[in-house]
Design an enzyme around this catalytic site. Structure first.
Site, PDB file in Angstrom:
ATOM      1  N   LYS A 116       3.917 -17.592  23.375  1.00 34.85           N
ATOM      2  CA  LYS A 116       5.383 -17.176  23.265  1.00 34.85           C
ATOM      3  C   LYS A 116       6.097 -17.750  21.904  1.00 34.85           C
ATOM      4  CE  LYS A 116       6.907 -16.582  28.060  1.00 34.85           C
ATOM      5  NZ  LYS A 116       7.676 -16.868  29.099  1.00 34.85           N
ATOM      6  N   LYS A 198      -1.822 -10.025  29.670  1.00 28.64           N
ATOM      7  CA  LYS A 198      -1.324  -9.874  31.085  1.00 28.64           C
ATOM      8  C   LYS A 198      -0.071  -9.148  31.194  1.00 28.64           C
ATOM      9  CE  LYS A 198       2.117 -13.550  31.314  1.00 28.64           C
ATOM     10  NZ  LYS A 198       2.951 -14.377  32.796  1.00 28.64           N
ATOM     11  N   LYS A 201       6.921  -9.200  32.363  1.00 26.06           N
ATOM     12  CA  LYS A 201       8.224  -8.416  32.278  1.00 26.06           C
ATOM     13  C   LYS A 201       8.669  -8.245  31.130  1.00 26.06           C
ATOM     14  CE  LYS A 201       9.911 -12.008  35.409  1.00 26.06           C
ATOM     15  NZ  LYS A 201       9.720 -13.233  34.622  1.00 26.06           N
TER      16      LYS A 201
HETATM   17  N1  AQP Z   1       0.498 -10.788  35.077  1.00 27.65           N
HETATM   18  C1  AQP Z   1       0.685 -11.494  36.192  1.00 27.65           C
HETATM   19  N2  AQP Z   1      -0.289 -11.053  37.197  1.00 27.65           N
HETATM   20  C2  AQP Z   1      -0.115 -11.985  38.328  1.00 27.65           C
HETATM   21  N3  AQP Z   1       1.003 -12.759  38.397  1.00 27.65           N
HETATM   22  C3  AQP Z   1       1.722 -13.106  37.352  1.00 27.65           C
HETATM   23  N4  AQP Z   1       2.744 -13.777  37.403  1.00 27.65           N
HETATM   24  C4  AQP Z   1       3.306 -13.705  36.095  1.00 27.65           C
HETATM   25  N5  AQP Z   1       2.638 -12.711  35.432  1.00 27.65           N
HETATM   26  C5  AQP Z   1       1.704 -12.388  36.198  1.00 27.65           C
HETATM   27  C6  AQP Z   1       3.321 -14.926  38.369  1.00 27.65           C
HETATM   28  O1  AQP Z   1       4.431 -14.403  38.668  1.00 27.65           O
HETATM   29  C7  AQP Z   1       5.385 -15.947  39.078  1.00 27.65           C
HETATM   30  C8  AQP Z   1       6.702 -15.785  38.540  1.00 27.65           C
HETATM   31  O2  AQP Z   1       6.351 -15.653  36.872  1.00 27.65           O
HETATM   32  P1  AQP Z   1       7.593 -16.037  36.070  1.00 27.65           P
HETATM   33  O3  AQP Z   1       8.671 -15.395  36.222  1.00 27.65           O
HETATM   34  O4  AQP Z   1       7.763 -17.571  36.027  1.00 27.65           O
HETATM   35  O5  AQP Z   1       7.028 -15.994  34.551  1.00 27.65           O
HETATM   36  P2  AQP Z   1       5.893 -15.528  33.627  1.00 27.65           P
HETATM   37  O6  AQP Z   1       4.858 -16.178  34.378  1.00 27.65           O
HETATM   38  O7  AQP Z   1       6.140 -15.948  32.269  1.00 27.65           O
HETATM   39  O8  AQP Z   1       6.009 -13.968  34.229  1.00 27.65           O
HETATM   40  P3  AQP Z   1       6.150 -12.940  33.103  1.00 27.65           P
HETATM   41  O9  AQP Z   1       6.603 -11.700  33.833  1.00 27.65           O
HETATM   42  O10 AQP Z   1       5.204 -12.816  31.969  1.00 27.65           O
HETATM   43  O11 AQP Z   1       7.642 -13.238  32.504  1.00 27.65           O
HETATM   44  P4  AQP Z   1       8.079 -13.448  30.800  1.00 27.65           P
HETATM   45  O12 AQP Z   1       7.777 -12.229  30.372  1.00 27.65           O
HETATM   46  O13 AQP Z   1       9.510 -13.684  31.050  1.00 27.65           O
HETATM   47  O14 AQP Z   1       7.394 -14.355  30.174  1.00 27.65           O
HETATM   48  C9  AQP Z   1       4.459 -17.017  38.475  1.00 27.65           C
HETATM   49  O15 AQP Z   1       3.771 -17.075  39.765  1.00 27.65           O
HETATM   50  C10 AQP Z   1       3.575 -16.207  37.672  1.00 27.65           C
HETATM   51  O16 AQP Z   1       2.322 -16.899  37.890  1.00 27.65           O
END
Ligand code: AQP
Length: 335
Positions: A116, A198, A201
């Site tokens: 990040k 990965k 979102k």
């Molecule tokens: N690619 C992924 N595959 C499986 N699980 C995933 N999670 C996130 N990405 C994947 C799981 O979703 C839950 C919520 O995630 P989060 O909203 O706390 O943030 P994150 O892990 O940082 O997910 P994003 O979608 O990548 O958000 P941004 O883009 O804002 O950083 C967690 O249990 C996570 O493991």
């Protein structure tokens, strides 16, 4: 799961955008399964989301929508505690305490911080660095036994465990050491455009992810454009990350096992495979989207869920925090 006392589950989701199929695969679908056998606390972690710059009105909308989609995925607010992180001040307070027991070196090693920081090089703020400590506070406040998360959160969870153990070693048994709950399939859904990274979102390429609220034609288009390879064989191999990823998505959407998917597509190429993956995702998300449309329009209801959730969460969190303050030697506020 063991019989006897019900286990406590905690997990959070950031309202940093619309929730994605990856969030469903790694987290939400397990939340749904665990709610029947455990005492679950599910949190929209809005304080985590602001570690990256957010437009205030967009953040508000995403926060309502995150709660609505969690409910639409089948989480029952009567059965689970569901609330907004910022409504329970103990989270920020616990993070401060834990900061004083965390080494900068530990946080500097975190993969998510490195990724990040690269992605948001104009805003490498202290909150981004400290994100895993806030997360440890979230988990430890609720005496959590199990944390259902995707594989990307494993490293952060390790830190939560280390901090609990460190605290207990200094002050005696106070905090529960949590265990990760990471699914076998779907723990790491990859970007549809760059299958080595990965699915996220907040990816700037919207073809890289599928949102849970994407309309069917958008889902079909994104899957059609998903990067695969020129081999045209549907087999689950590490050297075929794009195909492997679509197979995981198909498995989550249909409940089929990977060997059975290989069999189904033994004599078929990527065209048919992608069509079926798309239809399976559309079918999975249809009922969730219908429910979401109805819930998201009812802010009064969403607010009643978050209010009741925050009250219950606060009771548990305050007890842990008071115990932690006492152990450290902070004076209780005179009555
Ligand atoms: N690619 C992924 N595959 C499986 N699980 C995933 N999670 C996130 N990405 C994947 C799981 O979703 C839950 C919520 O995630 P989060 O909203 O706390 O943030 P994150 O892990 O940082 O997910 P994003 O979608 O990548 O958000 P941004 O883009 O804002 O950083 C967690 O249990 C996570 O493991």
């Amino acid at each position: 799961m063991d019989s006897g006392k019900r286990k406590r589950v905690f997990s959070g989701i950031q309202p940093s955008g619309g929730l994605s199929l990856a969030n469903y695969a790694g987290a939400l679908r397990n939340f749904k399964a665990l709610q029947y056998e455990c005492d679950c606390v599910f949190c929209v972690v809005d304080l985590h989301a602001i570690t990256v710059r957010q437009e205030p009105d967009v953040l508000q909308r995403n926060t309502y929508e995150a709660l609505a989609i969690m409910l639409a995925c089948g989480l029952d607010p009567e059965r689970n505690i569901m609330f907004m992180q910022s409504h329970v001040p103990a989270h920020a307070e616990m993070a401060w305490i834990l900061n004083c027991y965390t080494y900068c070196g530990e946080l500097g090693r975190m993969t998510q911080f490195k990724e990040k920081s690269d992605r948001h090089s104009e805003n490498v703020n202290v909150g981004l660095f400290d994100y895993p400590v806030l997360m440890a506070g979230d988990i430890l406040l609720y005496k959590t036994d199990i944390v259902p998360v995707g594989a990307d959160q494993k490293q952060h969870l390790e830190l939560s465990r280390d901090l609990a153990i460190r605290f207990n070693n200094i002050y005696g048994d106070t905090l529960i050491v949590p265990e990760p709950y990471i699914p076998e399939v779907g723990a790491r859904i990859m970007s549809l455009q760059e299958p080595e990274k990965k699915m996220s979102k907040s990816d700037e390429n919207e073809n890289a992810y599928i949102l849970l609220v994407d309309p069917p034609d958008v889902i079909r288009r994104k899957i059609k454009r998903a990067v695969t390879d020129s081999d045209n064989r549907v087999v689950y191999l590490d050297e075929k990350p794009g195909v492997q990823n679509l197979m995981s998505i198909y498995s989550i959407s249909t409940g089929m096992k990977i060997p059975d998917i290989e069999k189904e597509f033994e004599t078929k190429g990527y065209g048919i495979f992608k069509d079926r993956v798309a239809e399976a995702v559309v079918e999975l998300l249809g009922p969730i989207q219908d429910e979401f449309a109805h819930l998201v329009a009812d802010r009064k209801y969403l607010e009643s869920v978050m209010k009741a959730g925050a009250e219950k969460a606060e009771c548990i969190a305050q007890k842990t925090l008071a115990k932690v303050y006492e152990k450290i030697g902070l004076l209780p506020r005179p009555k």
